[in-house]
Design an enzyme around this catalytic site. Sequence first.
Site, PDB file in Angstrom:
ATOM      1  N   ASP A  27      45.268  31.205  42.091  1.00 11.54           N
ATOM      2  CA  ASP A  27      45.516  32.514  42.706  1.00 11.54           C
ATOM      3  C   ASP A  27      44.359  32.944  43.616  1.00 11.54           C
ATOM      4  OD1 ASP A  27      44.876  32.542  39.655  1.00 11.54           O
ATOM      5  OD2 ASP A  27      43.730  34.196  40.487  1.00 11.54           O
ATOM      6  N   TYR A  79      37.939  26.197  40.712  1.00 10.27           N
ATOM      7  CA  TYR A  79      37.560  27.584  40.922  1.00 10.27           C
ATOM      8  C   TYR A  79      36.035  27.724  40.978  1.00 10.27           C
ATOM      9  CZ  TYR A  79      36.584  32.436  40.088  1.00 10.27           C
ATOM     10  OH  TYR A  79      36.058  33.694  40.191  1.00 10.27           O
ATOM     11  N   LYS A 104      50.734  31.301  34.842  1.00  8.35           N
ATOM     12  CA  LYS A 104      49.985  32.562  34.864  1.00  8.35           C
ATOM     13  C   LYS A 104      50.125  33.201  36.235  1.00  8.35           C
ATOM     14  CE  LYS A 104      45.875  32.797  36.161  1.00  8.35           C
ATOM     15  NZ  LYS A 104      44.453  32.944  36.524  1.00  8.35           N
TER      16      LYS A 104
END
Lengths: 250, 516
Positions: free
Chosen positions: B297, B262, B369
Amino acid sequence: MSSQVDLTKVKPYGDTLNDGRMQFSFTLPVPFGDEADEAAKQLLIKMGIEEPSIVYSEDLGVGYTFFTAYGKCQHTVDYSSIEVPKVDVEIMDKYGVEDFIKEHIKRDVVIVGACTGTDAHTVGIDAIMNMKGFDGHYGLERYHGIEAINMGSQVPNEELIAKAIELNADAIVVSQVVTQKDVHILNLTNMIELIEAEGLRDKIILICGGPRINHELAKELGYDAGFGPKTYAEHVASFVVNQIVDRNMI
Amino acid sequence: MSKLNLDFNLVAEARKSAKVIADDIQLMIDQHTTVAVERTVVRLLGIDGVDDIERPLPNVIVDEIKDKGGLSMGLAYWIGNAMIETGKTPQEIAEAVAAGELDLMQLNQNDALKVQAVVTEKAKEMVAIIANNRKDRDAYLERLGEGPKPYLYLIVATGNIYEDVLQAQAAARQGADVIAVIRTTGQSLLDFVPYGPTTEGFGGTYATQENFKIMRKALDEVGEEIGRYIRLCNYCSGLCMPEIAAMGAFERLDVMLNDALYGILFRDINMQRTLIDQYFSRIINGFAGVIINTGEDNYLTTADAVEEAHTVLTSQFINEQFALNAGLPEEQMGLGHCFEMNPNIENGFLMELAQAQMAREIFPDAPLKYMPPTKYMTGNIFKGHVQNTLFNAVSIMTNQGIQLLGMLTEAIHTPFLQDRALSIENAKYVFSNMKDLGSEIEFKKDGIIQKRAQEVLNDSVKMLKEIEEEGLTNSIAKGKFAEVKRTMTSGKGLEGVVKKDDKYFNPFIELMLGGQ
């Protein structure tokens, strides 16, 4: 239905013309109960709402109460006298822009963009610049005749300007997503100051955009245009190519 | 049994590729240390506080050693050596260095083994504090219990830790299980962790050890009141990844965002720097019993959620191997994914369901998650609330672990008190009303859902094979994840990476690797 509307005195529509019906939801920092409902009602009356009705209230758990309410607005506005500053250009689609460049500019248009300052959100600048675009609207990278450089997020204003100078860019696109405590205003203003200090203000088309940006705000801050929600790459592109011609930057 | 009729031989192949990919990176990790890793070592040895111009002491001492060329030996050596030579505690040593009274590299240098023995003894004391925090958490969970999964995960982000406390306690009373304190915009790029309680921030609140402590106390209080343990989450990412892990371990945080990929892709942090940092941070998180959350995500907030779904699965496989290498068990792997397809897509819900069920079956023990719609939230709060309802439906049907609740006001402002209440009400309604739907239904053989999941798995296996061949770093350089390109030497923080000396020593890796 619209034939009965008096555009000089417009008020909200619920299910009957001029009934003034509006819905509200808000929280008051008072404990749940009859007194809370009464407080909400009184507030609505002060806002100019007649016959307020608290249809739902809920304890939010910290001695605060959430309300859903309805009421009748007594105020009206004169719609017929409204003027909103807008980006004044005919929006072309991608192919229209490409043809326009071929026909009128005859060289590649260079657009540099970034989400500047501490703002880490790339979603806005990506939607405009990246190949993929957003919601079926291709981004500037995919346009023939446009060289689009997306520098990403958290780019200092200085770096964005340096890149624009390096590439002899026609336009700079600044995205601002975070607006807490008006941080975007500070940052956008700083950008203008730097551009002016570099003596570039007249040589470059300066555009800002974001979910809380509109054309009026942009003009006020000294930008050539501002683009808010529901605007896409073609809006930015149409504006830029027209400006290049209008300002004789070919 | 697989509802999706997945080929688990393919899953095994994918894991094998992911292991090769992670092990290849591990070779680089093992040869290097970073300024953040060394600041973490000194924090773990008990050094905290700031000097007279507000510089954190861990930065003061690490920068000094780095400038004088001693970083490759590791701070544990220099601190341990100074403990022998001066008889002072690590904190007293740091204060003396900050005051300019002590130069660690001018001291007589003791034999490495002797220093290691001294510093390891101190390290054991400090590690015991973290082990005790873990026991405290277990005791709370035993005594107070916890909400059922999926845990309701809510964000507070006022910028003011005291205002955050009010909002967090309200959210807990309304039903939240996890409270995440969003960090202020830009903190991930600070190469130090600010000190003390803070009341100013943009789009979030500074992560500081004191803020952690204040929120921990508030959540313990409200947990006692409502009879449920409330987990605290923060952001173990950016340039101070392992330091935040150490601070979180000391203050009993329960959940940490923790994902180098990320940082590389979305914060342009140098990949060597953050992969090395991630390794140590995951060792600490693993030992402290912290559930990590990975950021897959985010790929789909930039790239297309339908076309690029396999990149999420691919990254989950890789993140799993990175975590295992750091001794972090599957029960603590909150692998990330999301509900981000364009709502106008016909049968989009079926594809979301396929993706979520697939993640569930491939990572059966991970507290996945699940992230809410953000990209296609428009300001139409009424439709937004419905989008969140569909998102909640997928979650309960596929048994997700941690549900980051969507806000109807996403894309407008940081959540109001009432926005959170409405989100919790929505999730609780769906989770109760549809509780056992998942175990009651099967998917049609070779139907839309099964085929979609199989296709995503196939694409992921293919992608992992390609990455296995060209290496993770080259793949990132080609823009394979989220269409963002980063190279080995690009990005922020590379100057903080140093090759280890043969005598390099970090006592905490041995003491913490592999849990308790």
